[in-house]
Design a protein around this motif. Structure first.
Motif, PDB file in Angstrom:
ATOM      1  N   UNK A   6       2.140  18.809  32.013  1.00 45.45           N
ATOM      2  CA  UNK A   6       0.815  19.238  31.308  1.00 45.45           C
ATOM      3  C   UNK A   6       0.395  18.169  30.002  1.00 45.45           C
ATOM      4  N   UNK A   7       1.468  17.969  29.339  1.00 41.51           N
ATOM      5  CA  UNK A   7       1.116  16.855  28.281  1.00 41.51           C
ATOM      6  C   UNK A   7       0.680  15.398  28.917  1.00 41.51           C
ATOM      7  N   UNK A   8       1.073  15.013  29.862  1.00 48.48           N
ATOM      8  CA  UNK A   8       0.943  13.748  30.409  1.00 48.48           C
ATOM      9  C   UNK A   8      -0.515  13.635  31.050  1.00 48.48           C
ATOM     10  N   UNK A   9      -0.535  14.727  31.841  1.00 41.22           N
ATOM     11  CA  UNK A   9      -1.963  14.908  32.629  1.00 41.22           C
ATOM     12  C   UNK A   9      -3.132  15.295  31.624  1.00 41.22           C
ATOM     13  N   UNK A  10      -2.726  16.161  30.473  1.00 41.57           N
ATOM     14  CA  UNK A  10      -3.852  16.320  29.509  1.00 41.57           C
ATOM     15  C   UNK A  10      -4.281  15.200  28.858  1.00 41.57           C
ATOM     16  N   UNK A  11      -3.039  14.289  28.558  1.00 44.81           N
ATOM     17  CA  UNK A  11      -3.437  13.110  27.897  1.00 44.81           C
ATOM     18  C   UNK A  11      -4.459  12.044  28.524  1.00 44.81           C
ATOM     19  N   UNK A  12      -4.024  12.147  29.986  1.00 44.83           N
ATOM     20  CA  UNK A  12      -4.918  11.190  30.791  1.00 44.83           C
ATOM     21  C   UNK A  12      -6.386  11.674  30.602  1.00 44.83           C
ATOM     22  N   UNK A  13      -6.418  13.082  31.052  1.00 41.44           N
ATOM     23  CA  UNK A  13      -7.848  13.469  30.852  1.00 41.44           C
ATOM     24  C   UNK A  13      -8.525  13.142  29.669  1.00 41.44           C
ATOM     25  N   UNK A  14      -7.793  13.223  28.511  1.00 42.66           N
ATOM     26  CA  UNK A  14      -8.485  13.037  27.285  1.00 42.66           C
ATOM     27  C   UNK A  14      -9.016  11.590  27.241  1.00 42.66           C
ATOM     28  N   UNK A  15      -8.015  10.663  27.710  1.00 47.00           N
ATOM     29  CA  UNK A  15      -8.502   9.206  27.624  1.00 47.00           C
ATOM     30  C   UNK A  15      -9.323   8.879  28.766  1.00 47.00           C
ATOM     31  N   UNK A  16      -9.684   9.805  29.700  1.00 52.64           N
ATOM     32  CA  UNK A  16     -10.695   9.421  30.814  1.00 52.64           C
ATOM     33  C   UNK A  16     -12.111   9.756  29.980  1.00 52.64           C
ATOM     34  N   UNK A  17     -12.225  10.498  29.374  1.00 55.72           N
ATOM     35  CA  UNK A  17     -13.390  11.104  28.733  1.00 55.72           C
ATOM     36  C   UNK A  17     -14.433   9.776  28.324  1.00 55.72           C
ATOM     37  N   UNK A  18     -15.694   9.872  28.931  1.00 59.07           N
ATOM     38  CA  UNK A  18     -16.458   8.651  28.798  1.00 59.07           C
ATOM     39  C   UNK A  18     -17.417   9.070  27.447  1.00 59.07           C
ATOM     40  N   UNK A  19     -17.791  10.156  27.488  1.00 61.04           N
ATOM     41  CA  UNK A  19     -18.730  10.677  26.401  1.00 61.04           C
ATOM     42  C   UNK A  19     -18.043  11.762  25.442  1.00 61.04           C
ATOM     43  N   UNK A  20     -18.489  11.668  24.355  1.00 62.06           N
ATOM     44  CA  UNK A  20     -17.920  12.968  23.359  1.00 62.06           C
ATOM     45  C   UNK A  20     -16.296  12.737  23.337  1.00 62.06           C
ATOM     46  N   UNK A  21     -15.901  11.388  22.861  1.00 66.91           N
ATOM     47  CA  UNK A  21     -14.656  10.998  22.802  1.00 66.91           C
ATOM     48  C   UNK A  21     -13.596  12.175  22.019  1.00 66.91           C
TER      49      UNK A  21
END
Ligand code: SF4
Length: 1011
Positions: free
Chosen positions: A743-758
């Motif tokens: 969960x932590x690693x995938x959530x982190x990936x998702x967060x870093x993948x955000x293109x807007x509203x970082x």
């Protein structure tokens, strides 16, 4: 027989008004009666005049009860029932009242709750407790549950309106009457046509007191039961206890006796009818083309009576049984003719402009409404906690600082008196409900609530609290009334509108929840309507106009059956208005629309100058509407693209859609609304997504959940770890740690993948969402451990018909799977294998749940299609003989986990699958509509395949009608070939981005959902 009116007159003249009490049905009857009685005194001033409505008599009597209970208003009653049905608690064991929910995760709609409230009130009025209802179907079981909870909540502390009546009826004590009205020895009950059992019991209790004489005054002629049946019942009940009956009340022997004796009487034709030539010319029938022309004609005739006959506006009345659909038309037409009118409207408090303004200022979270009701104020934060006393002070202070009263009364704004009175009444009611809510919460021992909670509760109470938004006025205006209000009023000229079959008398609608014990049965309702019509015949002094519009849109309207009954007794003259177009533009358009509707070629006559330029547009609209409603000559305006309207290229393009590869989601869009599919998938419009927020969006949440679970199960499988159900404490801890890590690693990936509203690393919203998901996933794992059935999660994210890299190659295939002739693509979240059976599991993070009617009507295809696809894929990989047992939804929502059945076979329930309610696994209840007998299960899957074929055929032929026109049906042996149209056809419109551009709102068959 003594003359009761004379007795009253003498007592008033002898200054003994305090010795009698008069009970009347309504507040306006009370005012009228008070005026009459005061007129008997030579000085026109009477002290201690006691004229009451039944409600205020009951209140005065209940004030004598000891110990008494605290009263709760209708608004608060609604709030309580709302809180019983939709409790705030997250406890999944709370009783669910499924019968009243459109789907499992939706709250009970407000209109359904109102039905429940009405039914409970009717039961209470009759003195029936929850125990008296035979709960022989799920709706009644739920109703009994609600009623029991409501009674328990009232307990010995609270009492509602019906409770007061019941209490007095069952515990009547003559002391109550003596203490409340020490001098009274004469009670006169006047003008009632309906009384509840409880009220009759109270009144006859008073009549039985040794020193009290009672009169029941009514208009009653023995021998005409067809008109007087309901009244005859009342007369009999009062006579039986020695009440004096004055049967000539409000009936002028000269004018009304003829109708009283003969109206609705079967043998009327044999009676000597004695047609009175005076009366004969006074009843006139008009047959306007439609309801708009009807209002035009009324306005035209009012003008004529005022100018030609010197008739005063206040001597004219327009009456409808149900005024609803006329309000707007009157508001548009009467001012155009310069006719002032008054229409007393009872509306919910939330419709008041002042109350809307107050709600918009109650907390800092709301956006203050622009307007003239508030000076600047500084509201508190929505999360601030208040003790009920403190909240009361807060509201008082806010209204004072906002100078609301001063703003309402501001003379500079030149509002008319009615508007100001309406606003003051709303303001007063708002203050009352705040006081009531605070007092109830305090008595319940509530120490504090957030401002948001108070506002939510108040809003609910306000929605169910009525106020008069246009109080009665003495100004010179035409009166517009509902028939129920007409009662003893009299006018020179009366118009009875909408006098057509089904509207007056209204069609009987059985009680939806308890049809076998209706509040009023069909016969009682018909007799109520008959008496109302008789009252109309008593209400005019010079002319009565009966208006029977001929059409409403495409439907022909038929004159009311009462018209035939009247014609048998009186000369009724049919008249026509010479030139109805003289009045206004809308009058012309109404006549013109009637003309084009009935003649094949519209005339070339000239249009009025002010709309002459619009002629081409009007002609086009006429052509289109006529085609849609009637001729169907221009099918493209109905969403059906025909060979004539398509170019060869476009025809080929559509035809080639037979070969497309379809996803379930795509076809479900077509099933919900073919026109939406056309815009989305054929024209390929793109709707701008909502702005991204700091929190996990619905999409992000779904994809995160899928990723974590896929990796978790896939890794465990590759590492040959024990199934979760067989883990000891240590292995289970380890599994939990793995899940956390993923969960932590995938959530982190998702967060870093955000293109807007970082999103920053420590963003609170994001972290909270992830933590909730973590708690839910732990609950999921704990549930998996206790599953206990011989079923193993075996395949994950099995895709078919997808070109991209296969995530789970073992069962997936790049080729589409065919359902009938249709090539399909998709991804199955999980397949579990048991003893000779398999289940498919769909992971969900949203709240929606698919119910069986949606599968049956072809709006939901996913589980049935995936079950068939999974069977084919398993067979392709050697899984011959595995039979589908169930399609399940595993729902991770907020911090909870539940497993719900989407569709399943009865025979495997509890063996191959179970449901999980948040605490334990249980076989699905046999009452669950998703559970099917084995044969029905197979037939249902086949039926859904039929829908798939049907949709693709329709797409390739160019059929894209609006939702309201689509019939979703496919015949099958099991279900027959009856079309199954979804119950709420326009439900998909609720979340559709095209609502403003498509014409769904203009279609009369729309049945919007309640909320
Ligand atoms: S608003 Fe309703 S009818 Fe119009 S396109 Fe959307 S779903 Fe279809």
């Amino acid at each position: 027989m003594r003359d009761i009116e004379n007795i009253l007159k003498t007592r008033i003249q002898n200054d003994k008004a305090n010795t009698f009490a008069i009970i009347v049905p309504t507040d306006s009857a009370r005012l009228k009666r008070q005026r009459e009685l005061v007129g008997y005194h030579p000085n026109r001033a009477v002290a201690d005049l006691r004229v009451y409505t039944l409600g205020s008599l009951i209140q005065r009597l209940y004030d004598q009860v000891r110990p008494s209970r605290q009263y709760i208003s209708q608004g608060l009653q609604n709030l309580w029932l709302h809180e019983i049905v939709d409790p705030q608690s997250d406890n999944s064991d709370t009783y669910r009242y499924e019968a009243f929910r459109p789907s499992q995760d939706l709250s009970v709609p407000d209109s359904t709750l109102s039905l429940v409230v009405d039914t409970i009130n009717h039961l209470r009025e009759r003195g029936e407790t929850a125990l008296n209802i035979v709960a022989d179907n799920p709706t009644k079981v739920d109703l009994v549950h609600i009623y029991e909870n409501y009674e328990a909540k009232l307990a010995d502390q609270w009492i509602d309106e019906q409770g007061k009546h019941l209490h007095l009826a069952n515990n009547f004590n003559s002391e109550f009457m003596r203490n409340a009205f020490p001098q009274v020895n004469l009670v006169v009950v006047e003008g009632f046509t309906v009384l509840s059992k409880a009220d009759i019991k109270i009144l006859t209790g008073i009549a039985g007191m040794p020193n009290i004489e009672m009169w029941f005054r009514t208009d009653y002629v023995e021998g005409n039961e067809n008109l007087y049946r309901n009244i005859a019942d009342l007369v009999r009940q009062f006579e039986a206890v020695g009440v004096n009956i004055d049967a000539d009340y409000e009936r002028e022997p000269e004018l009304h006796q003829h109708f009283a004796k003969n109206l609705f009487r079967a043998e009327a034709e044999e009676v000597n009818l004695n047609h009175d030539p005076e009366t004969a010319v006074q009843i006139k029938v008009l047959k306007p083309a439609d309801r708009s022309e009807e209002v035009e004609q009324i306005a035209h005739l009012i003008q004529k009576h005022v100018s030609d006959d010197n008739c005063k506006l206040k001597d004219i009345c327009v009456a409808y049984y149900n005024i609803g659909q006329y309000q707007q038309r009157i508001a548009e037409t009467f001012p155009a003719y310069g006719i002032p009118y008054s229409l007393v409207e009872i509306a919910p408090l939330t419709r008041s402009e002042v109350v809307k303004a107050i709600f918009s200022r109650l907390s800092s979270r709301q956006v203050p409404l622009e307007g003239d009701y508030f000076s600047d104020v500084e509201p508190a934060l929505h999360t601030r906690l208040f003790h009920p006393d403190a909240f009361q002070r807060y509201v008082d202070d806010l209204l004072k600082k906002g100078r609301v009263i001063q703003h309402i009364l501001n003379p500079m704004l030149r509002k008319n008196r009615e508007v100001v009175e309406g606003e003051i009444e709303a303001y007063r009611q708002f203050n009352r409900i705040v006081k009531e809510l605070c007092s109830v919460l305090k008595s319940d021992g509530v120490e504090s609530c957030s401002l948001d909670d108070y506002i939510e509760k108040l809003h609910h109470i306000a929605k169910h609290t009525n106020y008069q938004n246009r109080p009665a006025t003495k100004a010179e205006t035409v009166r517009i009334v509902q028939l129920g209000e007409l009662r003893s009023l009299e006018f020179d000229v009366v118009f009875l509108g909408d006098f057509v079959e089904g509207r007056f008398p209204a069609n009987y609608q059985p009680d939806p929840l308890l049809p076998e014990i209706p509040y009023r049965n069909e016969e009682e309702q018909l007799h109520d309507s008959r008496f109302m019509f008789y009252r109309v015949l008593k209400s005019f002094r010079k002319v009565l106009y009966l208006l029977t519009p001929k059409r409403e849109r495409a439907a022909d309207l038929i004159p009311s059956p009462f018209l035939g009954q009247l014609k048998a007794l009186a000369d009724v003259q049919e008249i026509e208005i010479a030139d109805p177009t003289q009045g206004s533009t809308s009058g012309f358009l109404s006549t013109y629309s009637n003309h084009v509707w009935t003649s094949p070629v519209p005339s070339n006559e000239s249009f009025p100058a002010e709309i002459a330029e619009m002629r081409p547009l009007i002609n086009h609209v006429v052509k289109v509407e006529k085609s849609r409603e009637n001729t169907h000559d221009h099918l493209d305006y109905e969403g059906v693209l025909t060979i004539e309207t398509l170019s060869a290229v476009n025809r080929r393009r559509l035809e080639s859609r037979r070969e497309h590869i379809y996803s379930v989601t795509e076809l479900e869009i077509y099933a919900r609304c073919p026109f939406q599919y056309f815009i989305n998938n054929v024209l390929k419009f793109r709707v701008k997504e909502d702005e991204t927020e700091d929190e996990l969006s619905g999409l992000e949440k779904g994809s995160l959940l899928h990723d974590v679970l896929f990796e978790f199960y896939n890794n465990r499988r590759n590492q040959k770890r024990l199934p979760i159900g067989q883990c000891n404490e240590e292995a289970f801890k380890e599994a939990k740690a793995q899940l956390n890590e993923l969960l932590d690693s995938n959530a982190e990936k998702k967060r870093n993948r955000r293109k807007e509203k970082l999103i920053g690393e420590n963003n609170l919203f994001w972290e909270t969402d992830i933590e909730k998901l973590r708690i839910a996933l732990h609950k999921w794992l704990a549930a998996e451990r206790t599953y206990g059935l011989p079923v193993t999660p075996r395949y994950f994210e099995v895709s078919f018909g997808q070109e991209r890299e296969l995530r789970y190659p073992e069962l997936s295939c790049r080729e589409p799977i065919t359902i009938g002739d249709v090539r399909m693509t998709g991804k199955i979240d999980r397949i579990d294998i048991g003893n000779g059976t398999f289940n498919i599991v769909d992971y969900k993070t949203g709240s929606s749940t698919v119910r069986m009617p949606e599968i049956l009507s072809g709006r939901s295809l996913q589980l049935p299609i995936y079950l068939q696809t999974a069977k084919k894929l398993l067979e392709m990989h050697g899984g011959i003989g595995l039979e589908p047992a169930a399609g399940l939804y595993y729902k991770v929502r907020l911090d909870q986990f539940n497993a719900e059945l989407g569709i399943g076979t009865e025979s495997q329930n509890g063996d191959a699958y179970s449901g999980y309610n948040g605490t334990d696994w249980r076989p699905v209840s046999s009452r669950n509509g998703q559970l099917l007998a084995d044969e029905t299960f197979d037939a249902r899957l086949a039926r859904v395949s039929g829908y798939v074929q049907h949709y693709v055929d329709s797409i390739s032929k160019g059929t894209f009608p609006l939702i309201t026109r689509v019939e979703t049906f496919v015949d099958s042996e099991e279900e027959g070939d009856t079309p199954i149209t979804p119950k709420n056809k326009t439900e998909p419109c609720n979340y559709c981005s095209y609502k403003r551009v498509c014409r769904v709102g203009a279609i009369s068959e729309v049945t919007q959902s309640d909320d």
